[in-house]
Write a protein that holds these residues in place. Sequence first.
Motif, PDB file in Angstrom:
ATOM      1  N   TYR A 298       0.821  -1.215   0.000  1.00  0.00           N
ATOM      2  CA  TYR A 298       0.000   0.000   0.000  1.00  0.00           C
ATOM      3  C   TYR A 298       0.854   1.264   0.000  1.00  0.00           C
ATOM      4  O   TYR A 298       0.414   2.309  -0.471  1.00  0.00           O
ATOM      5  N   GLN A 299       2.060   1.165   0.512  1.00  0.00           N
ATOM      6  CA  GLN A 299       2.949   2.318   0.513  1.00  0.00           C
ATOM      7  C   GLN A 299       3.551   2.546  -0.867  1.00  0.00           C
ATOM      8  O   GLN A 299       3.701   3.688  -1.310  1.00  0.00           O
ATOM      9  N   GLU A 300       3.839   1.465  -1.570  1.00  0.00           N
ATOM     10  CA  GLU A 300       4.508   1.573  -2.865  1.00  0.00           C
ATOM     11  C   GLU A 300       3.544   1.880  -4.013  1.00  0.00           C
ATOM     12  O   GLU A 300       3.870   2.646  -4.916  1.00  0.00           O
ATOM     13  N   ASN A 301       2.361   1.271  -3.983  1.00  0.00           N
ATOM     14  CA  ASN A 301       1.386   1.496  -5.064  1.00  0.00           C
ATOM     15  C   ASN A 301      -0.019   1.266  -4.508  1.00  0.00           C
ATOM     16  O   ASN A 301      -0.561   0.161  -4.567  1.00  0.00           O
ATOM     17  N   GLU A 302      -0.584   2.332  -3.963  1.00  0.00           N
ATOM     18  CA  GLU A 302      -1.872   2.245  -3.271  1.00  0.00           C
ATOM     19  C   GLU A 302      -2.973   1.683  -4.171  1.00  0.00           C
ATOM     20  O   GLU A 302      -3.699   0.760  -3.793  1.00  0.00           O
ATOM     21  N   LEU A 303      -3.110   2.223  -5.368  1.00  0.00           N
ATOM     22  CA  LEU A 303      -4.202   1.819  -6.254  1.00  0.00           C
ATOM     23  C   LEU A 303      -4.072   0.358  -6.651  1.00  0.00           C
ATOM     24  O   LEU A 303      -5.054  -0.402  -6.623  1.00  0.00           O
ATOM     25  N   GLN A 304      -2.871  -0.055  -7.006  1.00  0.00           N
ATOM     26  CA  GLN A 304      -2.642  -1.445  -7.387  1.00  0.00           C
ATOM     27  C   GLN A 304      -2.931  -2.385  -6.223  1.00  0.00           C
ATOM     28  O   GLN A 304      -3.516  -3.459  -6.409  1.00  0.00           O
ATOM     29  N   ALA A 305      -2.577  -1.970  -5.022  1.00  0.00           N
ATOM     30  CA  ALA A 305      -2.821  -2.807  -3.842  1.00  0.00           C
ATOM     31  C   ALA A 305      -4.312  -3.004  -3.608  1.00  0.00           C
ATOM     32  O   ALA A 305      -4.759  -4.110  -3.282  1.00  0.00           O
ATOM     33  N   PHE A 306      -5.096  -1.955  -3.756  1.00  0.00           N
ATOM     34  CA  PHE A 306      -6.543  -2.079  -3.587  1.00  0.00           C
ATOM     35  C   PHE A 306      -7.133  -3.050  -4.603  1.00  0.00           C
ATOM     36  O   PHE A 306      -7.961  -3.903  -4.275  1.00  0.00           O
ATOM     37  N   VAL A 307      -6.700  -2.926  -5.850  1.00  0.00           N
ATOM     38  CA  VAL A 307      -7.233  -3.794  -6.907  1.00  0.00           C
ATOM     39  C   VAL A 307      -6.824  -5.243  -6.663  1.00  0.00           C
ATOM     40  O   VAL A 307      -7.639  -6.167  -6.804  1.00  0.00           O
ATOM     41  N   GLN A 308      -5.572  -5.465  -6.292  1.00  0.00           N
ATOM     42  CA  GLN A 308      -5.104  -6.828  -6.030  1.00  0.00           C
ATOM     43  C   GLN A 308      -5.862  -7.455  -4.864  1.00  0.00           C
ATOM     44  O   GLN A 308      -6.238  -8.631  -4.918  1.00  0.00           O
ATOM     45  N   ASP A 309      -6.095  -6.683  -3.817  1.00  0.00           N
ATOM     46  CA  ASP A 309      -6.839  -7.213  -2.676  1.00  0.00           C
ATOM     47  C   ASP A 309      -8.277  -7.551  -3.058  1.00  0.00           C
ATOM     48  O   ASP A 309      -8.820  -8.568  -2.629  1.00  0.00           O
ATOM     49  N   ALA A 310      -8.895  -6.693  -3.852  1.00  0.00           N
ATOM     50  CA  ALA A 310     -10.267  -6.962  -4.286  1.00  0.00           C
ATOM     51  C   ALA A 310     -10.327  -8.225  -5.144  1.00  0.00           C
ATOM     52  O   ALA A 310     -11.237  -9.053  -4.993  1.00  0.00           O
ATOM     53  N   GLN A 311      -9.348  -8.384  -6.026  1.00  0.00           N
ATOM     54  CA  GLN A 311      -9.317  -9.571  -6.875  1.00  0.00           C
ATOM     55  C   GLN A 311      -9.135 -10.840  -6.040  1.00  0.00           C
ATOM     56  O   GLN A 311      -9.806 -11.853  -6.267  1.00  0.00           O
ATOM     57  N   LYS A 312      -8.250 -10.785  -5.034  1.00  0.00           N
ATOM     58  CA  LYS A 312      -8.055 -11.943  -4.161  1.00  0.00           C
ATOM     59  C   LYS A 312      -9.335 -12.264  -3.392  1.00  0.00           C
ATOM     60  O   LYS A 312      -9.681 -13.427  -3.198  1.00  0.00           O
ATOM     61  N   THR A 313     -10.021 -11.217  -2.948  1.00  0.00           N
ATOM     62  CA  THR A 313     -11.278 -11.425  -2.226  1.00  0.00           C
ATOM     63  C   THR A 313     -12.297 -12.129  -3.101  1.00  0.00           C
ATOM     64  O   THR A 313     -12.985 -13.054  -2.658  1.00  0.00           O
TER      65      THR A 313
END
Length: 270
Positions: A112-127
């Motif tokens: 989340y520190q390095e790439n906030e937007l990408q982290a949100f999308v990756q977490d949503a996809q994993k969910t």
Amino acid sequence: MSSANILSSPPFLPIEGVINFRTIGGYKTSNGRPVHLNLVFRSGEVSGITEAGKQQLVDLGIRRVFDTRTDWEIKNYKTLSPDVSGVEFVRVPIGKENAWDPAGLEKHLKQYQENELQAFVQDAQKTLEIGASALETIFRHLLERPNEPCLFHCTGNSISAGKDRTGLIAALILMLVGVDDNDILKDYALTTAGLEPVREKLALRFQSMPVFQKHWQGAVNMGSSKEESMTAILSMIREKHGGAAGYLTAFTTLKDDDLEIIRNNLTTAV
């Protein structure tokens, strides 16, 4: 408008001892019919609900509460579901059990520190990938119990507090019934106001923990609920799954006819 004014106005509702509690109803759909105001609710976790709050919950007609927390979260945060007469609490855990242990948390904060937007999308996809069974349970309630209001929540003892898993479920429901993206974004962003009463307390708690001190900007990013984050998540759902309907028919046993019934159940004639 101040957070206090927002929290005292719809879609927020007062449930004593529960933060970020609101209906996802009232939004207009593509066919002009609004989402029913009194059928589907979302919140932070409910372990702190007071006796008055329990009565408020019952008065809303809520008879089922879906708890998306993992066993690890419940054990480590020591937050059991409350006992509310006439209300069934259904466990629908979503997430990896070790996602919030020290090593998993540090990895998360770095992302989340390095790439906030990408982290949100990756977490949503994993969910979406690991939570299909839990999500089907919730959507089957919407299919089979159309007149029984329900609540879904994640944890109020993490930095998300009813934002990520809860926000994704709300977005899937609203997308399915044809709510405009702008309204889905607004619903997600309302969590900023929803968390305001506990924001200082959460900040103090996390600032005392070394892993958060080390990656504080990551923690701030992870705790945000910006419209652009949900915009990216909605795009991912469409690109990878063809939308909410495509995801549900591919990852659950729900059929197109079931989804049409859910749409009808959740919308009300003007």
